[in-house]
Structures are given as C-alpha cells and as structure tokens.
Design a protein around this motif. Structure first.
Motif, short mmCIF file in Angstrom:
data_model
loop_
_atom_site.label_atom_id
_atom_site.label_comp_id
_atom_site.label_asym_id
_atom_site.label_seq_id
_atom_site.Cartn_x
_atom_site.Cartn_y
_atom_site.Cartn_z
N VAL A 93 9.43 13.41 0.37
CA VAL A 93 8.24 13.47 1.23
C VAL A 93 7.72 12.06 1.50
O VAL A 93 8.05 11.10 0.79
N SER A 94 6.87 11.96 2.52
CA SER A 94 6.23 10.68 2.82
C SER A 94 5.28 10.31 1.70
O SER A 94 4.59 11.16 1.14
N ILE A 95 5.25 9.04 1.37
CA ILE A 95 4.39 8.56 0.29
C ILE A 95 2.91 8.82 0.61
O ILE A 95 2.09 8.98 -0.30
N THR A 96 2.58 8.91 1.90
CA THR A 96 1.19 9.14 2.29
C THR A 96 0.70 10.54 1.88
O THR A 96 -0.50 10.75 1.72
N LYS A 97 1.63 11.46 1.69
CA LYS A 97 1.24 12.82 1.29
C LYS A 97 0.70 12.85 -0.13
O LYS A 97 -0.01 13.79 -0.51
N LEU A 98 1.01 11.83 -0.93
CA LEU A 98 0.59 11.79 -2.33
C LEU A 98 -0.41 10.68 -2.62
O LEU A 98 -0.80 10.49 -3.77
N THR A 99 -0.81 9.95 -1.58
CA THR A 99 -1.65 8.76 -1.77
C THR A 99 -2.89 9.03 -2.61
O THR A 99 -3.25 8.25 -3.49
N GLU A 100 -3.57 10.16 -2.37
CA GLU A 100 -4.81 10.45 -3.09
C GLU A 100 -4.59 10.60 -4.59
O GLU A 100 -5.52 10.42 -5.38
N GLN A 101 -3.37 10.93 -5.02
CA GLN A 101 -3.10 11.12 -6.44
C GLN A 101 -2.83 9.80 -7.17
O GLN A 101 -2.83 9.76 -8.39
N PHE A 102 -2.60 8.73 -6.43
CA PHE A 102 -2.22 7.47 -7.07
C PHE A 102 -3.41 6.75 -7.71
O PHE A 102 -3.25 6.01 -8.67
N GLY A 110 9.07 8.35 -12.49
CA GLY A 110 8.59 9.05 -13.68
C GLY A 110 7.12 9.41 -13.60
O GLY A 110 6.59 10.08 -14.49
N MET A 111 6.44 9.01 -12.53
CA MET A 111 5.02 9.29 -12.37
C MET A 111 4.79 10.78 -12.10
O MET A 111 5.41 11.36 -11.22
N PRO A 112 3.91 11.44 -12.88
CA PRO A 112 3.63 12.86 -12.62
C PRO A 112 2.77 13.03 -11.38
O PRO A 112 1.81 12.28 -11.17
N VAL A 113 3.12 13.99 -10.54
CA VAL A 113 2.38 14.27 -9.31
C VAL A 113 2.35 15.78 -9.09
O VAL A 113 3.03 16.54 -9.79
N VAL A 121 7.63 15.22 -10.97
CA VAL A 121 7.62 13.79 -11.24
C VAL A 121 8.39 13.07 -10.13
O VAL A 121 9.31 13.62 -9.53
N ILE A 122 7.97 11.85 -9.87
CA ILE A 122 8.69 11.02 -8.90
C ILE A 122 9.98 10.52 -9.56
O ILE A 122 9.95 9.92 -10.63
N VAL A 123 11.12 10.79 -8.91
CA VAL A 123 12.40 10.37 -9.48
C VAL A 123 13.03 9.22 -8.70
O VAL A 123 13.94 8.56 -9.18
N GLN A 124 12.51 8.97 -7.49
CA GLN A 124 13.06 7.87 -6.69
C GLN A 124 12.06 7.48 -5.61
O GLN A 124 11.36 8.33 -5.06
N ILE A 125 11.98 6.18 -5.34
CA ILE A 125 11.13 5.67 -4.27
C ILE A 125 12.02 4.94 -3.27
O ILE A 125 12.76 4.02 -3.64
N ILE A 126 11.96 5.40 -2.02
CA ILE A 126 12.81 4.83 -0.98
C ILE A 126 11.91 4.38 0.16
O ILE A 126 11.52 5.17 1.02
N ARG A 129 8.98 6.58 1.35
CA ARG A 129 9.24 7.97 0.99
C ARG A 129 9.55 8.06 -0.50
O ARG A 129 10.04 7.10 -1.11
N VAL A 130 9.24 9.23 -1.08
CA VAL A 130 9.51 9.44 -2.50
C VAL A 130 10.24 10.77 -2.70
O VAL A 130 10.04 11.72 -1.93
N ARG A 131 11.11 10.80 -3.71
CA ARG A 131 11.76 12.05 -4.11
C ARG A 131 11.02 12.59 -5.33
O ARG A 131 10.84 11.88 -6.33
N VAL A 132 10.60 13.85 -5.23
CA VAL A 132 9.83 14.48 -6.29
C VAL A 132 10.63 15.64 -6.87
O VAL A 132 11.08 16.53 -6.13
N ASP A 133 10.82 15.62 -8.19
CA ASP A 133 11.55 16.69 -8.88
C ASP A 133 10.54 17.69 -9.42
O ASP A 133 9.73 17.37 -10.30
#
Length: 250
Positions: A93-102, A110-113, A121-126, A129-133
């Motif tokens: 997903v776009s990193i902006t979708k999670l901005t409020e949680q940061f 490894g950051m929980p979201v 948890v975030i498993v990759q940052i590209i 965009r971020v990959r969330v497992d």
C-alpha cells in the motif's frame, strides 16, 4: 481420571519457537526475563475448556487422555499451531495510507501497524510504498509447548471465574451461581475493556452450556464514592480589595 473434552482444567505452559525463543508463558518471572511481560496479563496459570479452542489446536488435542499432574512437551506443526503463512495476507500500500500511525516516527521494517482493521507488520519499504504482512507473527512456524496440567476444576464458581479471567485478563471477578442463574458482577473498568465488549456474548453462551445453568446475568458493580467536600485550596479565591473597588466603579 483421564482428561476429556469439555473438562475445565488449569494449565501452566511456556511456548517456544526457533529452537528455544519464548513467545508466551504463564510464568511471570520468565516473561519478564524474556522481554514479553504484559503488565495487564494474568500469570500463574490459565483455565481452559478442553476441546473448546481456547488454545491452539495441537495443544488442545494433546490434553485429552492425560492425567492431572502431567508435565510434558509437544512440538506442533504450523497447521495445528498458528496456521501456514498465507501470501494473500501480504499487501502493498501507499505509505500515505499509514501516515497517521507513524506519530512522527519514520516507518521501519518490523513496525507494527493496522490495515483495514487488521494488525500486521511492515516487512518491506519500497520508496513511497510499504509491504504489510497481516499473517499471525508465528504463521508458518513450528512451535513447542512445555506444559503442566495443574488441576481439573469442578467448582462452578471457579469454572466461571477461570473462563472470565481467560477472556478479560482480570482475575477473580465476583460471581454468584444458583440452580437457575449465573450472576456476574462486572467491575466498572470492564466497560473500557475491548476484549470484554467483543467476547461477553461468547462467554455467556459457553458458561450457560458448560455449567448447565439456563440463565446468565451481567450486573454492573459501581463502588460507592462519597461526595468530596470543597477544600479551602479548591475554593475560589476572594477578589483582592483593588479588584473589588474596580468592579464597584464600573
């Protein structure tokens, strides 16, 4: 007498993965020593109903046929532990979708979201965009449990208290049991407990079914708080003489 499905038992246990890394335990000191202590948790043993899914399937099945006092260990495959790892639960997903949680933090691996109401948890940052497992943290892993069956619980109040503690994380909630009704006196702080709000109907159904009593009542318990007298420190200060004069002139 051997343990059977439907029995209420008290167990102490320690769960491990990756050849010894502890992820769960009923031993408070062991939890502190391994950095997994939860100050809101209840330690000293859990009460579960055998066969009711109160713990992972492989462990739940292993209780059957054992005797009170049994101590042993079991290695459990992912399929009967926390399930296989499901690639469909890894989303980009776009990193902006999670901005409020940061909260002024930079996102990191490894950051929980939370995404779409599920924890991950975030498993990759590209780039942006971020990959969330969204799988369980132990999905796909073989786990080992060492456990002891401390007792088989027969008393109806102890059964109800044990089940309530398992769901709410609060020990020894006040309960009355008659032939016709289970009466649970819920402390006021339970009204702010999300686990309680989600599970109260499930708890009621289980207790009615397993205790063989037709009715259950939840009674909110509010402790008496006497009205506090206004102290001199709390009383409003009298206006200074100059202020009184100014008010009169106006």
């Amino acid at each position: 007498m051997a343990i059977e499905k439907g029995d209420f038992i008290k167990i102490n246990y320690t769960g491990k993965f990756n050849e010894g890394q502890i992820f769960d335990t009923t031993d408070e000191q062991l939890a502190k020593d391994n950095g997994i202590y939860n100050p809101r948790g209840v330690y000293g043993g859990d009460v579960v109903i055998v066969g009711s899914g109160h713990t992972i399937k492989g462990l739940d099945e292993d209780f059957v046929g054992k005797e009170v006092g049994y101590t042993g260990s079991i290695t459990i495959a992912p399929e009967k532990a926390f399930g296989p790892h499901n690639p469909a639960l890894v989303e980009t997903v776009s990193i902006t979708k999670l901005t409020e949680q940061f909260k002024d933090q930079r996102p990191y691996q490894g950051m929980p979201v939370e995404l779409n109401g599920r924890r991950g948890v975030i498993v990759q940052i590209i780039g942006r965009r971020v990959r969330v497992d969204l799988n369980h943290a132990l999905a796909g892993k073989e786990v080992e449990y060492e456990y002891t069956i401390e007792e088989k619980i027969e008393d109806k109040i102890a059964k109800a208290q044990g089940l309530l503690s398992l769901y709410t994380g609060m020990p020894e909630i006040e309960i009355e049991v008659t032939d016709d009704v289970i009466r649970v006196f819920t402390p006021i702080e339970l009204g702010f407990n999300q686990r309680w709000m989600v599970s109260k109907l499930t708890i009621a159904s289980e207790l009615i079914d397993k205790l063989g009593i037709p009715n259950l009542e939840y009674v909110e318990k509010h402790p008496y708080v006497p009205p506090t007298a206004v102290t001199e420190a709390e009383a409003p200060e009298a206006p200074a003489e100059e202020e009184k004069a100014e008010a009169t002139e106006e």
